[in-house]
Design an enzyme around this catalytic site. Structure first.
Site, PDB file in Angstrom:
ATOM      1  N   LYS A  13      31.316  -2.951  80.917  1.00  0.00           N
ATOM      2  CA  LYS A  13      32.252  -2.077  81.643  1.00  0.00           C
ATOM      3  C   LYS A  13      31.447  -1.113  82.521  1.00  0.00           C
ATOM      4  O   LYS A  13      31.793  -0.847  83.661  1.00  0.00           O
ATOM      5  CB  LYS A  13      33.132  -1.320  80.641  1.00  0.00           C
ATOM      6  CG  LYS A  13      34.463  -0.879  81.198  1.00  0.00           C
ATOM      7  CD  LYS A  13      34.446   0.500  81.794  1.00  0.00           C
ATOM      8  CE  LYS A  13      34.306   1.542  80.739  1.00  0.00           C
ATOM      9  NZ  LYS A  13      34.072   2.875  81.346  1.00  0.00           N
ATOM     10  N   SER A  55      38.079   2.457  77.576  1.00  0.00           N
ATOM     11  CA  SER A  55      37.155   3.528  77.936  1.00  0.00           C
ATOM     12  C   SER A  55      37.588   4.783  77.184  1.00  0.00           C
ATOM     13  O   SER A  55      38.792   5.023  77.029  1.00  0.00           O
ATOM     14  CB  SER A  55      37.235   3.800  79.448  1.00  0.00           C
ATOM     15  OG  SER A  55      36.645   5.045  79.750  1.00  0.00           O
ATOM     16  N   GLY A  69      30.475   8.594  71.486  1.00  0.00           N
ATOM     17  CA  GLY A  69      31.589   8.826  70.575  1.00  0.00           C
ATOM     18  C   GLY A  69      32.924   8.540  71.228  1.00  0.00           C
ATOM     19  O   GLY A  69      32.999   7.858  72.246  1.00  0.00           O
ATOM     20  N   HIS A 103      33.390  -0.233  71.820  1.00  0.00           N
ATOM     21  CA  HIS A 103      32.171   0.127  71.083  1.00  0.00           C
ATOM     22  C   HIS A 103      32.018  -0.757  69.835  1.00  0.00           C
ATOM     23  O   HIS A 103      30.907  -1.178  69.496  1.00  0.00           O
ATOM     24  CB  HIS A 103      32.231   1.587  70.628  1.00  0.00           C
ATOM     25  CG  HIS A 103      32.305   2.575  71.738  1.00  0.00           C
ATOM     26  ND1 HIS A 103      33.435   3.290  72.036  1.00  0.00           N
ATOM     27  CD2 HIS A 103      31.370   2.990  72.628  1.00  0.00           C
ATOM     28  CE1 HIS A 103      33.205   4.097  73.054  1.00  0.00           C
ATOM     29  NE2 HIS A 103      31.955   3.930  73.440  1.00  0.00           N
TER      30      HIS A 103
END
Ligand code: PAF
Length: 280
Positions: free
Chosen positions: A149, A185, A31, A37
């Site tokens: 990453k 991130s 999440g 994402h």
């Protein structure tokens, strides 16, 4: 997008996709979603599969002094982003469903977990491997997407999938970056304005070192220089290392692909980044 929180409902939804003849891709996340994402969801969508995203802040991959309690949780915003990206199903397991009291299994991948983040964060990759194996079994995808990453994590999951015969294509997607180069991130949310401004030193140091190595500068000199520039920018450095891009072994031979990886702390926030190293 359908959202499910119960394993039986997940299985029913997956069975319905399969009944349509669909292929299924899994995008596992914790999440606090960002464009990195969403790039995973979009990469999966481009292959024409149904996309299942999972959101689970996995307690087993956090050490006792790490940020489990304060890890950002933003379910409503995450859900909106996934809908916009065309995600088909969101799997939101409660912690009791993932780890009931009787839970007693841990998956440990040797080799690629033994250095770098594996050395700095004992037990971290056992937690990752265990939860990813569970997600693979729960969703039964044809492919699963992970960001480069977390480069070491990607190699751990490739090893896990190969060793345990998961017939799942583990796809690595290039790191997404802010305009100044900082890798996206969820943990960037912890940085205050001043820390965020200083954090750009991390991708810059890696870029400078990789270019120097490509020009023929010795790896030790280039990584020492990167380390010094990170310290000068206010980072506490955990590691800066050039390793074999496939095995993470130190001192890759001349014909081997290489990767430059770094982990460093800005204030309370531990950041990681990595790039490929090529020789001119
Ligand atoms: O990369 C992450 O967000 C996590 O480590 C993962 C793969 C979802 C497992 O919890």
């Amino acid at each position: 997008m359908q959202t499910v929180r119960d394993l039986n409902d997940l299985r029913a939804a997956i069975a319905a996709f399969r009944a349509e003849g669909a292929r299924i891709a899994l995008v596992p996340t914790m999440g606090a979603l960002h464009a990195g994402h969403i790039a995973l969801v979009e990469a999966a969508k481009r292959t024409g599969t149904k996309v299942v995203a999972s959101i689970f802040v996995n307690p087993r991959q956090f050490g006792p002094n790490e940020d489990l309690a304060r890890y950002p949780r933003r379910e409503a915003a995450d859900s909106r982003m996934l809908v916009e990206a065309g995600c088909d199903l969101l799997w939101l397991p409660p912690v009791e469903a993932m780890y009931p009291e009787s839970f007693a299994t841990s998956i440990s991948v040797a080799g690629v977990t033994e250095t770098l983040d594996g050395a700095s964060r004992p037990g971290h990759f056992d937690g990752v491997a265990t939860v990813v194996a569970k997600l693979f079994n729960q969703v039964g995808p044809d492919a699963a997407y992970f960001g480069e990453k977390d480069y070491q994590q990607l190699l751990v999951i490739r090893r896990l999938a190969a060793d345990l015969d998961f017939a799942i294509d583990v796809v690595g997607v290039p790191t997404q970056r802010d305009d100044d180069g900082l890798a996206l991130s969820s943990r960037n949310l912890y940085l205050d304005e001043e820390e965020r401004a200083k954090a750009v030193a991390l991708p810059r140091a890696l870029g400078v070192a990789a270019r120097a190595i490509a020009r023929g500068v010795a790896t030790e000199d280039a990584t020492a220089e990167a380390q010094a520039s990170l310290v000068a920018a206010g980072f506490t450095v955990d590691y800066v290392a050039v390793v074999d891009a496939e095995t993470l072994a130190p001192d890759p031979g001349p014909a081997r692909p290489r990767r430059l990886l770094a982990a460093a702390r800005m204030g309370q926030t531990r950041l990681i980044d990595n790039i490929a190293v090529t020789l001119d």
